[in-house]
Write a protein that holds these residues in place. Structure first.
Motif, short mmCIF file in Angstrom:
data_model
loop_
_atom_site.label_atom_id
_atom_site.label_comp_id
_atom_site.label_asym_id
_atom_site.label_seq_id
_atom_site.Cartn_x
_atom_site.Cartn_y
_atom_site.Cartn_z
N ASP A 19 -68.32 5.81 -50.12
CA ASP A 19 -68.46 5.34 -51.51
C ASP A 19 -67.46 4.24 -51.79
O ASP A 19 -67.80 3.17 -52.31
N ARG A 20 -66.22 4.53 -51.35
CA ARG A 20 -65.21 3.50 -51.66
C ARG A 20 -65.61 2.19 -51.01
O ARG A 20 -65.56 1.11 -51.59
N ARG B 30 -68.32 0.72 -52.91
CA ARG B 30 -67.90 0.12 -54.19
C ARG B 30 -67.13 -1.17 -53.93
O ARG B 30 -67.38 -2.22 -54.52
N SER B 31 -66.24 -1.06 -52.97
CA SER B 31 -65.41 -2.28 -52.80
C SER B 31 -66.27 -3.40 -52.28
O SER B 31 -66.14 -4.56 -52.69
N GLU C 29 -69.41 -3.80 -52.96
CA GLU C 29 -70.17 -4.28 -54.11
C GLU C 29 -69.28 -5.19 -54.97
O GLU C 29 -69.64 -6.29 -55.38
N HIS C 30 -68.13 -4.68 -55.09
CA HIS C 30 -67.18 -5.40 -55.92
C HIS C 30 -66.97 -6.79 -55.37
O HIS C 30 -67.08 -7.80 -56.08
N ARG C 31 -66.80 -6.74 -54.07
CA ARG C 31 -66.52 -8.06 -53.46
C ARG C 31 -67.76 -8.96 -53.60
O ARG C 31 -67.69 -10.14 -53.93
N ARG D 55 -69.93 -8.87 -55.81
CA ARG D 55 -70.06 -9.38 -57.19
C ARG D 55 -69.07 -10.52 -57.42
O ARG D 55 -69.37 -11.60 -57.90
N ARG D 56 -67.88 -10.22 -56.85
CA ARG D 56 -66.91 -11.29 -57.09
C ARG D 56 -67.34 -12.57 -56.39
O ARG D 56 -67.30 -13.68 -56.92
N ASP E 133 -70.24 -13.38 -55.75
CA ASP E 133 -71.35 -13.95 -56.53
C ASP E 133 -70.77 -14.79 -57.67
O ASP E 133 -71.18 -15.96 -57.88
N ASP E 134 -69.81 -14.19 -58.33
CA ASP E 134 -69.22 -14.94 -59.45
C ASP E 134 -68.67 -16.26 -58.95
O ASP E 134 -68.95 -17.33 -59.52
#
Lengths: 412, 67
Positions: free
Chosen positions: A336-337, A340-341, A343-345, A347-348, A350-351
């Motif tokens: 999960d971690r 999540r990380s 995904e987080h990355r 997303r980042r 992506d941003d």
């Protein structure tokens, strides 16, 4: 050579050649005996014979502790004066001189004074003896021997067919049916008792199969029990190798034997109880011991079993899956971690991308192109900003808002 | 020494250590599984010792009663 002779005594030394005649020998004996002279004698009257018609009384005087006796002659008046109604068994003190009767070669004591020893006197003597024996340490507790818990054979000194004998035998057998006895009978009162008891004691003491000796006698008068305070008997008991139990008279009677013996029983019956264990009690004790033994061992096994059970039920053993679940959980958590990380990355990223694109677009010439401008590039991509950067005939790439053109420089 | 020769006390003491280490965790999965298997085996050894002891007592008591 003739013998030197004493006056009217014949030759001094008798020799096989010159033996002395009987009269001389008996006369010499008489002389020797007379040498003892007057003595005070303590003894017990075993027999009294009064010859009718003659003034002389004959007594047999016994030693209270030893199997010895002497004949005593006394004039009736002497007897009546000093010890009226003298009875057999009485203790007397008499003043006498030894006399030898040549015609029959007999010896006897002629008493000129006889005193009967009263009970008080006897008891006083007993107390004195008691202090003496105590001082000598014959009563010392540490000299007392312990009785065997279960004697192989019991020596019993008692009167023949007496109640004491029955009490000891019956009670002991009732308690421990397998008990073995060796009974020696002896007089238990009066003159002659002490020597017989001492003899019996010696026999039993030397009998190695006898582990304990009981001297038992039922109740009786103070005089009856006197033999059991006799010094010779006390010393014999003290010197015995085998433990001795004194069971004399009733609870209240305490002859000196009680103090010297290794164990004082209050009565013959009590003695029986003290010398053999009670079989029934012992069997019960055995059962108790066994039960406690079982409980102890089984208790220990149960405690250990519970301990093992406890360990076995610990999660790490009972549910090994817990180990795996734990790890699985860890893995899932990690995943999960990670997810999540990630995904987080993303997303980042992506941003960032959108950012960059936006910046790109802000910097991009598209808007300018839209307003009709065009970008002129040399084939090498260089954006032409001045005419002199190109020469005639150079190829150019002209990018318009919509599409692009290929052109050549006519002149610059 | 094969497990069967282990005395009761030895098996019990080792079992205690195995449980402790398992509870501390930290070992590799492979190690943990091996430890767990070891723990089970030790527990069996202990159990057998105790059952053996109980049987011996029962036998002795039975012998005692029919003396």
């Amino acid at each position: 050579m003739t013998q030197p002779t004493e006056p009217d005594k014949g030759p001094v030394k008798s020799t096989p050649d010159e033996p002395w005649p009987v009269r001389v020998v008996s006369q010499k004996i008489g002389a020797w005996i007379a040498k003892l002279g007057w003595v005070w004698v303590d003894g017990q009257v075993a027999q009294i014979s009064r010859r009718p018609g003659s003034g002389v009384v004959f007594l047999t005087l016994r030693d209270p502790s030893a199997d010895l006796s002497l004949t005593v002659t006394a004039h009736r008046d002497v007897l009546d004066a000093g010890a009226p109604e003298l009875a057999e068994g009485a203790r007397v003190t008499l003043h006498a001189k030894p006399e030898f009767y040549p015609n029959r070669g007999t010896l006897s004591l002629r008493a000129d004074e006889i005193r009967q020893v009263g009970l008080g006197e006897l008891l006083a003597r007993l107390e004195k003896l008691k202090r003496l024996l105590a001082a000598e340490g014959l009563f010392a507790r540490e000299r007392k021997r312990r009785l065997p818990f279960l004697p192989g054979k019991i020596g019993l000194i008692t009167g023949k067919g007496s109640a004491a004998e029955r009490d000891v035998l019956m009670n002991a057998r009732r308690r421990w049916p397998a008990v073995e006895f060796r009974v020696l009978h002896a007089l238990v009162q009066g003159p002659g008792a002490v020597p017989q008891i001492i003899d019996a004691l010696k026999v039993l003491d030397h009998d190695d199969t006898v582990d304990v000796i009981v001297i038992a006698r039922g109740g009786g008068s103070v005089e009856d029990l006197l033999p059991f305070s006799d010094e010779a008997l006390c010393r014999a008991v003290f010197g015995a190798r085998t433990p001795v139990v004194s069971a004399i008279g009733h609870e209240t009677d305490t002859p000196l034997l009680d103090y010297v013996a290794d164990l004082r029983a209050s009565t013959p019956t009590d003695a029986a109880k003290r010398i053999v264990p009670d079989l029934a009690d012992e069997l019960r004790l055995m059962e108790h011991a066994r039960a406690r033994l079982d409980r102890a061992v089984l208790g220990m096994i149960d405690r250990e079993r519970q301990r093992i059970e406890a360990w076995r039920s610990r999660p790490v053993l009972a549910r090994p899956e817990s180990l795996i679940d734990q790890r699985a959980a860890e893995v899932t958590a990690l995943r999960d971690r990670a997810g999540r990380s990630f995904e987080h990355r993303v997303r980042r990223a992506d941003d960032d991308l959108r950012h960059t694109v936006a910046r790109l677009r802000a910097l991009s010439p598209a808007a300018t192109l839209q307003r009709g401008y065009a970008i002129v590039q040399r084939p090498d991509g260089h954006v032409v900003r001045a005419a002199d950067e190109v020469a005639a005939g150079d190829l150019l790439r002209i990018r318009l808002a919509d599409g692009e053109l290929q052109a050549a420089v006519k002149e610059s | 020494m094969s497990d069967e020769d282990l005395s009761y006390e030895q098996a019990r003491t080792e079992l205690a250590t195995v449980v402790e280490r398992l509870e501390q965790g930290g070992g590799s999965l492979e190690d943990s599984l091996a430890l767990w298997e070891r723990g089970e085996k030790l527990a069996d050894v202990c159990q057998r010792w105790l059952e053996g002891a109980r049987d011996r007592i029962e036998a002795a008591r039975a012998a005692r009663t029919d003396q």
